[in-house]
Scaffold this motif. Structure first.
Motif, short mmCIF file in Angstrom:
data_model
loop_
_atom_site.label_atom_id
_atom_site.label_comp_id
_atom_site.label_asym_id
_atom_site.label_seq_id
_atom_site.Cartn_x
_atom_site.Cartn_y
_atom_site.Cartn_z
N GLY A 109 0.78 -1.19 0.33
CA GLY A 109 0.09 -0.54 0.00
C GLY A 109 0.54 1.16 0.02
N GLY A 110 2.09 0.76 0.24
CA GLY A 110 3.17 2.12 0.10
C GLY A 110 4.38 1.67 0.58
N ARG A 111 5.24 2.39 0.36
CA ARG A 111 6.77 2.36 0.60
C ARG A 111 7.02 2.24 1.51
N THR A 112 6.40 3.09 2.87
CA THR A 112 6.92 3.10 3.80
C THR A 112 5.72 3.44 4.57
N VAL A 113 5.58 3.04 6.06
CA VAL A 113 4.61 3.36 6.94
C VAL A 113 4.00 4.31 7.10
N GLU A 114 4.60 5.28 7.35
CA GLU A 114 3.89 6.85 7.27
C GLU A 114 3.04 7.30 6.77
N GLU A 115 3.30 7.01 5.26
CA GLU A 115 2.64 7.13 3.68
C GLU A 115 1.58 6.21 3.98
N LEU A 116 1.33 5.03 3.71
CA LEU A 116 0.11 4.13 4.21
C LEU A 116 -0.22 4.72 5.11
N ASP A 117 -0.23 5.33 5.96
CA ASP A 117 -0.95 5.59 7.47
C ASP A 117 -1.90 7.13 6.72
N GLU A 118 -0.91 7.63 5.88
CA GLU A 118 -1.92 9.15 6.01
C GLU A 118 -2.83 8.52 4.09
N ALA A 119 -2.63 7.74 3.08
CA ALA A 119 -3.89 6.76 2.70
C ALA A 119 -4.91 6.38 4.16
N LEU A 120 -4.68 5.87 4.61
CA LEU A 120 -5.56 5.01 5.57
C LEU A 120 -6.58 6.22 6.18
N ALA A 121 -5.53 6.97 6.97
CA ALA A 121 -7.01 8.30 7.39
C ALA A 121 -6.95 8.69 6.38
N ALA A 122 -6.86 9.14 5.14
CA ALA A 122 -7.85 10.02 4.44
C ALA A 122 -9.20 8.81 3.55
N ALA A 123 -8.53 7.24 3.93
CA ALA A 123 -10.08 6.24 3.27
C ALA A 123 -11.14 6.75 4.60
N ASP A 124 -10.62 6.52 5.95
CA ASP A 124 -11.00 6.40 7.43
C ASP A 124 -12.12 7.81 7.30
N ALA A 125 -11.34 8.78 7.05
CA ALA A 125 -11.76 9.82 6.89
C ALA A 125 -13.22 10.29 6.00
N ALA A 126 -12.78 9.46 4.44
CA ALA A 126 -14.29 9.58 3.74
C ALA A 126 -15.17 8.59 4.06
N GLY A 127 -14.81 7.65 4.29
CA GLY A 127 -16.19 6.29 5.06
C GLY A 127 -16.09 5.20 3.72
N VAL A 128 -14.55 5.68 3.21
CA VAL A 128 -14.59 4.21 2.53
C VAL A 128 -13.50 3.20 2.02
N ASN A 129 -14.27 2.24 1.27
CA ASN A 129 -13.33 0.70 1.44
C ASN A 129 -12.17 0.83 1.23
N VAL A 130 -11.32 0.65 1.42
CA VAL A 130 -10.08 -0.60 0.75
C VAL A 130 -9.28 -1.81 1.08
N GLN A 131 -9.62 -2.01 0.18
CA GLN A 131 -9.09 -3.48 -0.16
C GLN A 131 -7.67 -3.61 -0.90
N PHE A 132 -6.65 -4.34 -0.47
CA PHE A 132 -5.47 -5.03 -0.57
C PHE A 132 -5.13 -6.23 -1.58
N GLY A 133 -4.52 -6.28 -2.49
CA GLY A 133 -4.54 -7.43 -3.25
C GLY A 133 -3.70 -8.80 -2.83
N PHE A 134 -4.04 -9.15 -1.53
CA PHE A 134 -2.93 -10.48 -1.44
C PHE A 134 -3.29 -11.45 -1.59
N ASN A 135 -3.19 -12.35 -2.96
CA ASN A 135 -4.19 -12.43 -3.56
C ASN A 135 -4.34 -14.13 -2.84
N ARG A 136 -3.51 -15.04 -2.17
CA ARG A 136 -3.41 -15.73 -1.59
C ARG A 136 -4.60 -15.86 -0.73
N ARG A 137 -4.83 -15.08 -0.32
CA ARG A 137 -6.50 -15.33 0.62
C ARG A 137 -7.15 -16.14 0.11
N PHE A 138 -7.86 -15.71 -1.44
CA PHE A 138 -9.16 -16.06 -2.30
C PHE A 138 -8.54 -17.22 -2.67
#
Length: 377
Positions: A109-138
């Motif tokens: 989701g990002g190159r650093t935890v900090e930049e990923l945190d910023e992206a996830l915070a934006a998603a939380d604030a907007a109330g949108v869903n974010v799913q990541f492509g870890f395909n082995r789970r499927f």
């Protein structure tokens, strides 16, 4: 300017926009076009406009653009699929969230935890869903292994293993000079780190020790290439895990997982294309898979199908109502392990994951959105 997403009308396909028309982006686009009847690819964006044009032409997509913002800010688009280079992932997630769009993003989701945190915070604030492509789970076998673990088949996990052996080419790694430093941890083994986290529910990774080298293409080592790696990860429940990767398995694409515990063991994966085996005078033989999109064809499709179902549900209700994991917590935990592995390789000593980020195990109530464990969690 903030664009507000309008809920979709009932009984119409979920309208998706793709950002990134490369290898995996093209496969996701084909899945939407040919394998997901409740979704429609409406637009393709890629700065390499020729790639976008070629993909859109094959799939009959009318809208193409070199600017991802055109897709993100299009009020007719319900959600975006991000398959761009890694350096753009977190910024695109945040931009899509601010536009009210649900997001499917390839790992990491990002190159650093900090930049990923910023992206996830934006998603939380907007109330949108974010799913990541870890395909082995499927993948059916990995999902069955997780169910067995949940049902108590292994008891308490004690030893774990996950491996990724990429077939490369018959002569070695294709274009080793194009593989960025850290790729083996951040883009290959990150799948294994997520798999290990997922197959050890309720636990968090504590310490990482990585050893890596350029054994397949030693001539590329000076440029930062690492093509072979072994990483040990210790967990909060005492389990000890090993993740390994190599970029030149000549016998085929080999992905496996194993969990050994106090009550038994489960295993999943392997390079065989099917269970069919020939026994002849030449020996015992089995066909193997050579491409990730063949090995995980159904899993790639299933993860997008689940994402589309979540988008449709949110559109119908006007709120985030159930996009499943892997979500923000999962992406953050896997990235933290990968970054700890990079640091361990660079220093030659084990690294505490807490030195990279403070983690918590994924919980069902958090997996449906981008909600995540921030720096102070």
């Amino acid at each position: 300017m903030t664009y507000v997403h309008q809920p979709a009308a009932e009984n119409r396909p979920v309208r998706l926009g793709l950002i990134g028309a490369g290898w995996i982006g093209a496969f996701h686009a084909e899945s939407v076009a040919h394998r997901l009847p409740n979704a429609r690819l409406d637009a393709v964006a890629d700065p390499a406009l020729a790639a976008a044009e070629a993909l859109a032409g094959r799939l009959g997509v009318a809208r193409i653009t070199a600017d991802p913002a055109d897709v993100i800010n299009d009020p007719e688009i319900d959600a975006v699929l991000i398959a761009s280079p890694v350096r753009f992932h977190s910024g695109l997630i945040a931009a899509a969230a601010r536009a009210g769009k649900d997001v499917f993003c390839e790992k990491p989701g990002g190159r650093t935890v900090e930049e990923l945190d910023e992206a996830l915070a934006a998603a939380d604030a907007a109330g949108v869903n974010v799913q990541f492509g870890f395909n082995r789970r499927f993948a059916a076998d990995f999902a069955a292994a997780r169910k067995l673990i949940d049902d108590g088949a292994v008891g308490t996990p004690q030893l774990m293993r996950s491996l990724t052996r990429d077939p490369g080419t018959a002569a070695g790694i294709a274009s080793p000079e194009r593989i960025a430093p850290g790729t083996i941890f951040l883009e290959t083994l990150i799948h294994d780190f997520d798999t290990l986290n997922w197959l050890n529910p309720g636990a968090v990774p504590l310490k990482v020790h990585a050893v890596a080298d350029a054994l397949v293409a030693p001539e590329a080592k000076a440029g930062g290439l690492l093509d072979t790696a072994v990483v040990t990860v210790t967990y909060s429940n005492g389990a000890i895990a090993v993740a390994e990767a190599n970029f030149n398995a000549l016998y085929g694409y080999d992905v496996r997982g194993e969990v050994f515990g106090s009550a038994g063991m489960v295993a999943a994966g392997g390079p065989q294309a099917s269970s069919a085996v020939s026994y002849t005078a030449a020996g015992i033989a089995s066909d193997t898979v050579r491409l990730n999109i063949d090995l995980f064809h159904d899993a790639y499709t299933a993860e997008l199908a689940r994402f589309v179902d979540g988008v449709a549900a949110r559109c119908a209700g006007g709120a985030a109502v159930g996009t499943p994991a892997p979500g923000g917590v999962d992406a953050r935990n896997a990235l933290a392990v990968a970054l700890a592995a990079v640091r361990s390789h660079e220093t030659g000593v084990p690294v505490e994951v807490s030195a990279v980020a403070r983690l918590r195990p994924a919980e069902p109530g958090l997996e449906r959105t981008g909600q995540h464990a921030g720096p102070g969690a």
